[in-house]
Design a protein around this motif. Structure first.
Motif, PDB file in Angstrom:
ATOM      1  N   LYS A 102      44.846  41.880  33.679  1.00  0.00           N
ATOM      2  CA  LYS A 102      43.715  42.215  34.534  1.00  0.00           C
ATOM      3  C   LYS A 102      43.978  43.536  35.254  1.00  0.00           C
ATOM      4  CE  LYS A 102      42.240  37.469  35.457  1.00  0.00           C
ATOM      5  NZ  LYS A 102      41.907  37.274  34.099  1.00  0.00           N
ATOM      6  N   THR A 103      42.904  44.257  35.525  1.00  0.00           N
ATOM      7  CA  THR A 103      43.033  45.492  36.291  1.00  0.00           C
ATOM      8  C   THR A 103      43.185  45.142  37.767  1.00  0.00           C
ATOM      9  OG1 THR A 103      40.656  45.697  36.646  1.00  0.00           O
ATOM     10  CG2 THR A 103      41.552  46.729  34.651  1.00  0.00           C
ATOM     11  N   GLU A 123      38.423  42.731  29.593  1.00  0.00           N
ATOM     12  CA  GLU A 123      37.987  41.846  28.509  1.00  0.00           C
ATOM     13  C   GLU A 123      36.621  42.259  27.969  1.00  0.00           C
ATOM     14  OE1 GLU A 123      39.281  39.162  26.682  1.00  0.00           O
ATOM     15  OE2 GLU A 123      41.075  40.074  27.519  1.00  0.00           O
ATOM     16  N   ASP A 175      35.290  45.249  33.446  1.00  0.00           N
ATOM     17  CA  ASP A 175      36.458  44.413  33.200  1.00  0.00           C
ATOM     18  C   ASP A 175      37.081  44.739  31.845  1.00  0.00           C
ATOM     19  OD1 ASP A 175      35.936  43.219  35.591  1.00  0.00           O
ATOM     20  OD2 ASP A 175      35.072  41.393  34.733  1.00  0.00           O
ATOM     21  N   LYS A 198      33.950  42.219  43.711  1.00  0.00           N
ATOM     22  CA  LYS A 198      34.532  43.393  43.080  1.00  0.00           C
ATOM     23  C   LYS A 198      34.076  44.621  43.852  1.00  0.00           C
ATOM     24  CE  LYS A 198      35.149  45.273  38.521  1.00  0.00           C
ATOM     25  NZ  LYS A 198      34.793  45.149  37.125  1.00  0.00           N
ATOM     26  N   GLU A 245      41.252  46.044  40.070  1.00  0.00           N
ATOM     27  CA  GLU A 245      39.916  45.688  40.556  1.00  0.00           C
ATOM     28  C   GLU A 245      39.604  44.226  40.270  1.00  0.00           C
ATOM     29  OE1 GLU A 245      40.538  48.383  38.655  1.00  0.00           O
ATOM     30  OE2 GLU A 245      40.165  50.007  40.076  1.00  0.00           O
ATOM     31  N   GLU A 246      39.992  43.753  39.082  1.00  0.00           N
ATOM     32  CA  GLU A 246      39.753  42.351  38.724  1.00  0.00           C
ATOM     33  C   GLU A 246      40.606  41.419  39.580  1.00  0.00           C
ATOM     34  OE1 GLU A 246      38.666  42.646  33.999  1.00  0.00           O
ATOM     35  OE2 GLU A 246      40.746  42.936  34.599  1.00  0.00           O
TER      36      GLU A 246
END
Length: 154
Positions: free
Chosen positions: A107-108, A128, A126, A120, A110-111
């Motif tokens: 995950k980033t 994904e 995202d 967010k 931000e995620e």
């Protein structure tokens, strides 16, 4: 088992015990030790990250120092039962991790921020969604925006 008669200990048992301890320490050091320092910085937002990592590092080192002095005393006083207490603590920690830790793999930031704060704070798509091809990043527009900002700041 062989504490009262060390001379009667089986060489295979002694060598096996040492080998298992080294194997455990190797896997422990590859898996758990990095998480102790990486996870806090990964899950804290930017404004509290430095203080949070400092508190986490201080706590980890303080507990390590305390347990370095307590464990030999405990082993001397209650013997093998210390291992039962240690294993029980490991089981408690495992349950707490299974219940409360949030998976952040792949995950980033931000995620991850959205997982912990519920919203967010950026328009970055995202990972994904991009990986599955549902959304694309317009790299040319980003480069153009960066170039424009660079020229405005000069």
């Amino acid at each position: 088992m062989y504490a009262s008669d060390p001379a009667g200990a089986s060489n295979a048992l002694v060598y096996g015990n040492v080998a298992v301890m080294f194997l455990f320490q190797g896997f422990y050091s590859m898996a758990w030790t990095p998480l102790l320092y990486l996870y806090p910085s990964e899950v804290m937002n930017y404004t509290i990250r430095a203080n949070g990592v400092a508190l986490s590092s201080f706590s980890l080192n303080a507990f390590a120092l305390i347990f370095t002095f307590i464990m030999p005393i405990e082993l001397g006083n209650i013997g093998w039962k210390m291992y039962i207490i240690n294993a029980s603590w490991d089981i408690i920690v495992l349950v707490l991790i299974a219940i409360y830790w949030v998976e952040t793999k792949g995950k980033t930031l931000e995620e991850i921020d959205a997982l912990f704060e519920g919203e967010k704070h950026s328009s970055v798509p995202d990972i994904e969604v991009i990986r599955k091809g549902k959304k694309e990043i317009n790299t040319e527009a980003i480069e153009e925006q960066l170039t424009t900002e660079l020229h405005q700041n000069k």
